[in-house]
Every structure is written in C-alpha cells, then in structure tokens.
Design an enzyme around this catalytic site. Structure first.
Site, PDB file in Angstrom:
ATOM      1  N   HIS A 292       0.796  -1.235   0.000  1.00 27.49           N
ATOM      2  CA  HIS A 292       0.000   0.000   0.000  1.00 27.49           C
ATOM      3  C   HIS A 292       0.824   1.280   0.000  1.00 27.49           C
ATOM      4  O   HIS A 292       0.279   2.367  -0.047  1.00 27.49           O
ATOM      5  CB  HIS A 292      -0.941   0.017   1.210  1.00 27.49           C
ATOM      6  CG  HIS A 292      -0.233   0.284   2.505  1.00 27.49           C
ATOM      7  ND1 HIS A 292       0.528  -0.653   3.136  1.00 27.49           N
ATOM      8  CD2 HIS A 292      -0.151   1.403   3.255  1.00 27.49           C
ATOM      9  CE1 HIS A 292       1.047  -0.133   4.246  1.00 27.49           C
ATOM     10  NE2 HIS A 292       0.655   1.111   4.342  1.00 27.49           N
TER      11      HIS A 292
HETATM   12  C1  UD1 Z   1      -1.798   5.530   5.969  1.00 29.49           C
HETATM   13  C2  UD1 Z   1      -0.455   5.959   6.568  1.00 29.49           C
HETATM   14  C3  UD1 Z   1       0.533   4.808   6.440  1.00 29.49           C
HETATM   15  C4  UD1 Z   1      -0.010   3.540   7.020  1.00 29.49           C
HETATM   16  C5  UD1 Z   1      -1.359   3.234   6.394  1.00 29.49           C
HETATM   17  C6  UD1 Z   1      -1.971   2.001   7.006  1.00 29.49           C
HETATM   18  C7  UD1 Z   1       0.155   8.322   6.381  1.00 29.49           C
HETATM   19  C8  UD1 Z   1       1.058   9.287   5.699  1.00 29.49           C
HETATM   20  N1  UD1 Z   1       0.113   7.096   5.864  1.00 29.49           N
HETATM   21  O1  UD1 Z   1      -1.593   5.298   4.581  1.00 29.49           O
HETATM   22  O2  UD1 Z   1       1.723   5.155   7.136  1.00 29.49           O
HETATM   23  O3  UD1 Z   1       0.893   2.506   6.788  1.00 29.49           O
HETATM   24  O4  UD1 Z   1      -2.232   4.346   6.615  1.00 29.49           O
HETATM   25  O5  UD1 Z   1      -3.082   1.556   6.281  1.00 29.49           O
HETATM   26  O6  UD1 Z   1      -0.487   8.687   7.345  1.00 29.49           O
HETATM   27  N2  UD1 Z   1      -8.948   5.240   1.798  1.00 29.49           N
HETATM   28  C9  UD1 Z   1     -10.190   4.682   1.739  1.00 29.49           C
HETATM   29  N3  UD1 Z   1     -10.807   4.359   2.924  1.00 29.49           N
HETATM   30  C10 UD1 Z   1     -10.243   4.575   4.131  1.00 29.49           C
HETATM   31  C11 UD1 Z   1      -8.967   5.156   4.179  1.00 29.49           C
HETATM   32  C12 UD1 Z   1      -8.333   5.479   2.997  1.00 29.49           C
HETATM   33  O7  UD1 Z   1     -10.747   4.467   0.664  1.00 29.49           O
HETATM   34  O8  UD1 Z   1     -10.866   4.248   5.171  1.00 29.49           O
HETATM   35  C13 UD1 Z   1      -8.273   5.574   0.521  1.00 29.49           C
HETATM   36  C14 UD1 Z   1      -8.508   6.994   0.065  1.00 29.49           C
HETATM   37  O9  UD1 Z   1      -8.549   7.020  -1.308  1.00 29.49           O
HETATM   38  C15 UD1 Z   1      -7.258   7.700   0.519  1.00 29.49           C
HETATM   39  C16 UD1 Z   1      -6.210   6.614   0.370  1.00 29.49           C
HETATM   40  O10 UD1 Z   1      -6.870   5.401   0.694  1.00 29.49           O
HETATM   41  O11 UD1 Z   1      -6.982   8.829  -0.213  1.00 29.49           O
HETATM   42  C17 UD1 Z   1      -5.018   6.789   1.252  1.00 29.49           C
HETATM   43  O12 UD1 Z   1      -5.411   6.952   2.618  1.00 29.49           O
HETATM   44  P1  UD1 Z   1      -4.437   7.717   3.653  1.00 29.49           P
HETATM   45  O13 UD1 Z   1      -4.989   7.641   5.016  1.00 29.49           O
HETATM   46  O14 UD1 Z   1      -4.111   9.075   3.127  1.00 29.49           O
HETATM   47  O15 UD1 Z   1      -3.083   6.914   3.538  1.00 29.49           O
HETATM   48  P2  UD1 Z   1      -2.812   5.339   3.567  1.00 29.49           P
HETATM   49  O16 UD1 Z   1      -2.272   4.947   2.241  1.00 29.49           O
HETATM   50  O17 UD1 Z   1      -3.974   4.599   4.103  1.00 29.49           O
END
Ligand code: UD1
Length: 360
Positions: free
Chosen positions: A205
C-alpha cells in the site's frame, strides 16, 4: 485526577494504542481516559471492524477528517485536535506510530504546551521521501516521553539530540495485541474465499510502490508466480484504486477485500510467506516466525531483518520471482523474537506514564 487523551487515526494505530488504553483504564481507574479517532481511516473495513475485533470501546470523539492531500489532511487534523485540546485540557497526549494523524495531533498539543508521549519512537528508515519518515522525526522532536520498542531507536533518538531521560524502552505494544488475540484468530475469511495452504500472502500500500510506475510490473510478477503458488492479496483501498487504473490482465492472483484483524491474523499464521511493504506486518511475521519479504529499499525496523524473518528485497518487483525458491531453501531457523515483544509492553508503558505523572 489526570486527563489522558489518546489519538488514533489509521488501521495500524488501533493495535498499538488499544492495549495501552485498556491497561491505563485498569491501572489508573480514577483518571480520565479520552479516546479520539481522527477519522483518517473511515471505511468500516479499515476502522470499525478493528474496534470490534480488538474490543476497543467506541471513541469519545470522532473528528471525521477523512482523506486528502497530505498537507490538507494534516491541517484538518491539526485544527480539529487543537480545538478539542482547548475543551479537554489533557495532562498528556498519547500518539502511536508515524501516520499523518500522529504528527498533526502531536503538533497541536506541543503548540499548547501539552506534553506528548510517542509510542514507537525512534524508528528511522533514513528515507525522507517516505511520508512516514518525516512524521517520525518531527513527532519525536516535539514529544516529551519517547517510548521505544527496539534497540536502535535509542541510538537514533540520541543522535538527533533527544534528552536520554525522555527515552524509555517499553517493547512492542502491537505485539501485545497479537499475543492477546492469537487464540481467537479467525478462519472465516479464508473459508469464505476458499483459501487453503500453501499460499503467499501479499499486502502492498505504500505510495512509493502503489503511486509509482512499478505497480504494473509488480502485479505481472505476482500473477506469474501465482501460476504455481496460490497468491492471496487482500487489497488496501489506495492500492485497489491504483490497480483499477492499470491495464494489466490478471488471471491467477487473488485480489480480495481487506480482512479484519482476526481474519488477517489467521491468514498470516497459515501463510507460507508474506510479501509486504507494511511496517506492522514485518513485525508480526517476525513474531509469528513466518518468512517475510519486504518490497522496499529500506526498513525502519532493522531488528526484523537481524533477528526476525524479514528479507529486504528492495523496491525490485523482478525479485518477486525468487520468492518460491527462497521459501523452499531458506528456513527462518535461529531467528528470535526481539526483546520486549512479549505481550507486556503496554504494562511497561503504563509504568512510565504513571511514574511521569507522579514526578509531575
Ligand atoms: C496511511 C499511513 C501509512 C499507514 C497506512 C496504514 C500516512 C502518511 N500514511 O496510509 O503510514 O501505513 O495508513 O493503512 O499517514 N482510503 C479509503 N478508505 C479509508 C482510508 C483510505 O478508501 O478508510 C483511501 C482513500 O482514497 C485515501 C487513500 O486510501 O486517499 C489513502 O489513505 P491515507 O490515510 O491518506 O493513507 P494510507 O495509504 O492509508
């Protein structure tokens, strides 16, 4: 009576903070313990199911910040936590890990001169292009209690000028959750999807891979080894969106929805090996003795390589084809579980927090 405010925001935070909150509620029952969920992760399968599996009570405050560009996300969390701190005036803020919620909440507290305790302090990949690395360094700089879980963390912190009196080796609270819940590992997900041993478990991821140009090659390599070995891939939402944008035609690799904590625990325990770019899974596989292959150029958790089962492949999708052979020839014998990864780390965290409260 003291007030403790605990911040969580993303999937791995729940496993790190859940056991600390439970131990604090048990050992400091007359104090106020306030759980705040920033809402960085919000889908049921990324958040609610973990509260259920880990039996964490519903958060006292849900900030609902959601997704966004990193700057905007951090800004929203900072603003929301700031106003909460004005209302609640905690004596201590407790943050886990290295996600955007960690840094933003710690900064909000530091600006109000509220002390911060950082669970998992001192980890360093020495790669500032990784969003988490900046979060780690900055959070440690503004934290008052640095709670570490591996030996090199102390050296990293001292090198950056931390006061030795603020560094406390407590061990790994994420492993506390694993130890407590291992007997309840749940094969429902495996049964529902017809997954039987042997198989390679995959989780990917990180932006460096998922948002870069190596995802297509990674998926092709996975599909190729999946001709001979079952490849099981519960897909993070960020990765799901990126895979959907690819034109690759994947035939063999099994792309599945995210699993709950207890379901993933069963998947990990039963796996022949794990291919990952997650920090937490490098640690869990080391504890479980399951061979781990990390598709990254570096790791902030070197102890999983020197003592555990982790092999750093580099961000080299072409090396995925070596995994079936390595699984046959390289046995993780002689490996050990690192010190302090014993299921009791949260008790040691509580010792530190209570001692700090007594010292004023
Ligand atoms: C985040 C953390 C990462 C951690 C990971 C665990 C940061 C910089 N990154 O990354 O260190 O390893 O969480 O999973 O804080 N999304 C959904 N549903 C959700 C959450 C996210 O669809 O419930 C999608 C959205 O499109 C979003 C993308 O995932 O834009 C990324 O989510 P984000 O929380 O920004 O970062 P992660 O890649 O999850």
């Amino acid at each position: 009576m003291r007030t403790y405010l605990y911040i969580v925001g993303t999937r791995p935070n729940f496993m790190k903070t859940g056991p600390v909150l439970a131990a604090m509620r048990r050992r400091a029952p007359d104090d106020r313990h306030i759980l705040v969920h920033t809402g960085q992760h919000y889908d049921d399968e990324m958040s609610r199911v973990f509260f259920e599996d880990l039996e964490i009570p519903a958060p006292d405050h849900y900030l609902g910040v959601g997704s966004g560009a990193p700057g905007a996300q951090i800004a929203h969390i900072l603003e929301a936590v700031e106003s909460l701190l004005v209302d609640e005036r905690p004596d201590l803020l407790i943050v886990p890990g290295d996600v955007n919620s960690t840094l933003a909440a710690a900064l909000a507290a530091a600006k109000q001169v509220i002390p911060v305790a950082h669970i998992e302090a001192g980890l360093r990949s020495f790669d500032r292009t990784m969003p988490e690395e900046l979060n780690r360094v900055l959070t440690d700089q503004i934290s008052d209690l640095l709670l570490t879980h591996s030996p090199e963390a102390r050296d990293n912190l001292l090198r950056e000028g931390a006061d030795p009196a603020t560094i406390h080796f407590v061990g790994n609270t994420m492993i506390d959750t694993l130890v407590a819940l291992r007997p309840r590992a749940d094969k429902t997900f495996m049964n529902r999807h017809g997954i039987e041993r042997p198989y390679l478990l995959v989780t990917l991821h990180r932006p460096a891979l998922v948002d870069g140009n190596q995802l297509a090659e990674t998926m092709r390599e996975l599909d190729r080894i999946a001709e001979d070995m079952q490849v099981v891939f519960p897909v993070h939402p960020r990765t799901r969106q990126a895979i959907e944008r690819l034109s690759e035609h994947l035939v063999h690799v099994r792309l599945l929805p995210p699993a709950s904590y207890l379901e993933f625990l069963a998947l990990q325990q039963e796996a022949s090996g794990v291919l990952t770019d997650s920090g937490g899974i490098q640690e869990e596989s080391t504890y479980l003795g399951v061979p781990c292959f990390t598709l990254r150029d570096n790791t902030e958790r070197p102890v999983t390589v020197t003592e555990g089962t982790n092999v750093l492949l580099g961000l080299r999708p072409d090396r995925i084809r070596e995994i079936p052979r390595m699984l046959q020839t390289d046995r993780p014998e002689g490996r050990r579980v690192p010190d302090g990864w014993d299921g009791q780390a949260s008790e040691r965290v509580v010792d530190v927090l209570i001692a700090a409260a007594r010292a004023g």
